[in-house]
Design a protein around this motif. Structure first.
Motif, PDB file in Angstrom:
ATOM      1  N   VAL A 101       0.856  -1.191   0.000  1.00 52.89           N
ATOM      2  CA  VAL A 101       0.000   0.000   0.000  1.00 52.89           C
ATOM      3  C   VAL A 101       0.890   1.237   0.000  1.00 52.89           C
ATOM      4  N   GLU A 102       0.604   2.170  -0.898  1.00 51.71           N
ATOM      5  CA  GLU A 102       1.370   3.409  -1.009  1.00 51.71           C
ATOM      6  C   GLU A 102       0.528   4.582  -0.531  1.00 51.71           C
ATOM      7  N   PHE A 103       1.206   5.709  -0.247  1.00 51.98           N
ATOM      8  CA  PHE A 103       0.512   6.872   0.299  1.00 51.98           C
ATOM      9  C   PHE A 103       0.861   8.147  -0.459  1.00 51.98           C
ATOM     10  N   THR A 104      -0.121   9.019  -0.555  1.00 54.35           N
ATOM     11  CA  THR A 104       0.098  10.419  -0.906  1.00 54.35           C
ATOM     12  C   THR A 104      -0.418  11.227   0.276  1.00 54.35           C
ATOM     13  N   VAL A 105       0.442  12.021   0.902  1.00 53.50           N
ATOM     14  CA  VAL A 105       0.064  12.814   2.074  1.00 53.50           C
ATOM     15  C   VAL A 105       0.052  14.286   1.690  1.00 53.50           C
ATOM     16  N   LEU A 106      -1.093  14.935   1.868  1.00 53.84           N
ATOM     17  CA  LEU A 106      -1.268  16.327   1.489  1.00 53.84           C
ATOM     18  C   LEU A 106      -1.521  17.183   2.725  1.00 53.84           C
ATOM     19  N   SER A 107      -0.818  18.301   2.819  1.00 50.64           N
ATOM     20  CA  SER A 107      -1.063  19.253   3.904  1.00 50.64           C
ATOM     21  C   SER A 107      -2.297  20.078   3.559  1.00 50.64           C
ATOM     22  N   GLN A 108      -3.343  19.990   4.395  1.00 47.79           N
ATOM     23  CA  GLN A 108      -4.603  20.677   4.128  1.00 47.79           C
ATOM     24  C   GLN A 108      -5.188  21.228   5.421  1.00 47.79           C
ATOM     25  N   SER A 109      -5.978  22.280   5.285  1.00 47.53           N
ATOM     26  CA  SER A 109      -6.701  22.796   6.441  1.00 47.53           C
ATOM     27  C   SER A 109      -7.836  21.837   6.784  1.00 47.53           C
ATOM     28  N   SER A 110      -8.377  21.948   7.991  1.00 47.51           N
ATOM     29  CA  SER A 110      -9.482  21.068   8.395  1.00 47.51           C
ATOM     30  C   SER A 110     -10.686  21.240   7.475  1.00 47.51           C
ATOM     31  N   GLU A 111     -10.922  22.473   7.022  1.00 43.42           N
ATOM     32  CA  GLU A 111     -12.042  22.730   6.123  1.00 43.42           C
ATOM     33  C   GLU A 111     -11.821  22.042   4.776  1.00 43.42           C
ATOM     34  N   GLU A 112     -10.581  22.088   4.267  1.00 39.56           N
ATOM     35  CA  GLU A 112     -10.268  21.414   3.001  1.00 39.56           C
ATOM     36  C   GLU A 112     -10.426  19.904   3.139  1.00 39.56           C
ATOM     37  N   ILE A 113     -10.037  19.355   4.281  1.00 40.34           N
ATOM     38  CA  ILE A 113     -10.165  17.913   4.495  1.00 40.34           C
ATOM     39  C   ILE A 113     -11.618  17.485   4.436  1.00 40.34           C
TER      40      ILE A 113
END
Length: 297
Positions: free
Chosen positions: A122-134
């Motif tokens: 299993v691979e991952f893409t981790v994105l920095s986002q605000s709680s609203e964007e999530i």
């Protein structure tokens, strides 16, 4: 209508540019445009507001996009389940896209490394986002899961599991008069030259409410959406910042700075994993939540 058409539409909505969307899908721009026009003809509604450049989606297009995201999400889950069945060992295979609030980014490796040990394919893409964007991206099926606050802003209706409790420290340079103190009050912290996350970040809203509870309203010298920029600003600019207590351990020895616990008021918030509550649950998401129950600290 086929999966490719829906993938092209989702890419166009995400990239907001025909050429970039085509590049993301590894096709030519005429191919992408032609398949979306074909989709419009098949559904009998206009999907894209057309001009010399991408303008946006029509109201009908927005509805089609929501269904496209849902269909693509279920199609991906089906592929994951069939992949596990086809695998001789029943291994999970695929990629998970996670949206993570900036203050939780240093903790993500605890989850992804535990997942890697149990499900190495299993691979991952981790994105920095605000709680609203999530929250928005979860409902738009643009991400599979998120790591965000569970008790500060509403996440009702989502599948969720707590990972840790976030507490706060004042990060200062070694030469600060607060560097060797056992704790510092929010009122004292307000007198420092501060660098903080930007106001659209939920962590910043928590910090602002804590200052308000202490009846102080500081004006930060620097604002950023990057935790690394906060750390660099404390170290190189002589500023002070407010960040989660766990940074002390997760990031290793912080040369040139100290983290002093903040009191009066004592502020704590739960941070956890969230996802859409769906049946059947995606095999990768089910595995991720299972791992989260084991690594909770």
């Amino acid at each position: 209508m086929d999966i490719r058409q829906l993938q092209y539409l989702a890419a166009l909505a995400r990239e907001k540019h025909f050429t970039r969307a085509a590049q993301a899908c590894h096709v030519t721009q005429p191919t992408l445009s032609g398949r979306i026009r074909q989709l419009e003809q098949e559904l009998g509604v206009p999907i894209v507001e057309r001009g010399q450049r991408f303008i946006g989606l029509t109201p009908e297009g927005e509805r089609v996009l929501k269904w496209a995201h849902l269909i693509l999400d279920n199609w991906q889950s089906l592929q994951q389940e069939l992949g596990a069945i086809r695998s001789k060992k029943g291994e999970l295979v695929g990629r998970l896209v996670l949206g993570v609030i900036p203050s939780a980014l240093p903790m993500v490796s605890l989850l992804t490394s535990a997942m890697e040990r149990q499900h190495p394919r299993v691979e991952f893409t981790v994105l920095s986002q605000s709680s609203e964007e999530i929250l928005r991206n979860l409902h738009d099926h643009a991400i599979e899961a998120g790591i965000t606050y569970l008790d500060n802003e509403p996440v009702e209706g989502l599948k969720q599991h707590p990972l840790y409790v976030e507490r706060y420290c004042l990060f200062v340079g070694d030469n600060s008069p607060y560097a060797d103190k056992p704790s510092v009050t929010w009122a004292e912290a307000a007198l420092e030259p501060l660098c903080l996350l930007t106001p659209n970040m939920q962590n910043r809203r928590i910090v602002d409410r804590a200052f308000a509870a202490a009846n102080v309203h500081p004006s930060p010298r620097l604002e950023t959406n990057s935790i690394m920029n906060l750390l660099a600003s404390v170290r190189s600019m002589g500023l002070s910042s407010i960040m989660p207590e766990y940074f002390i351990n997760v990031l290793g020895r912080l040369e040139g700075m100290k983290a002093v616990p903040l009191e009066e008021p004592r502020v704590e918030h739960k941070v956890g994993l969230v996802g859409l509550p769906r049946e059947p649950l995606s095999p990768l998401i089910a595995a991720l939540f299972a791992v989260a129950r084991e690594v909770r600290s």
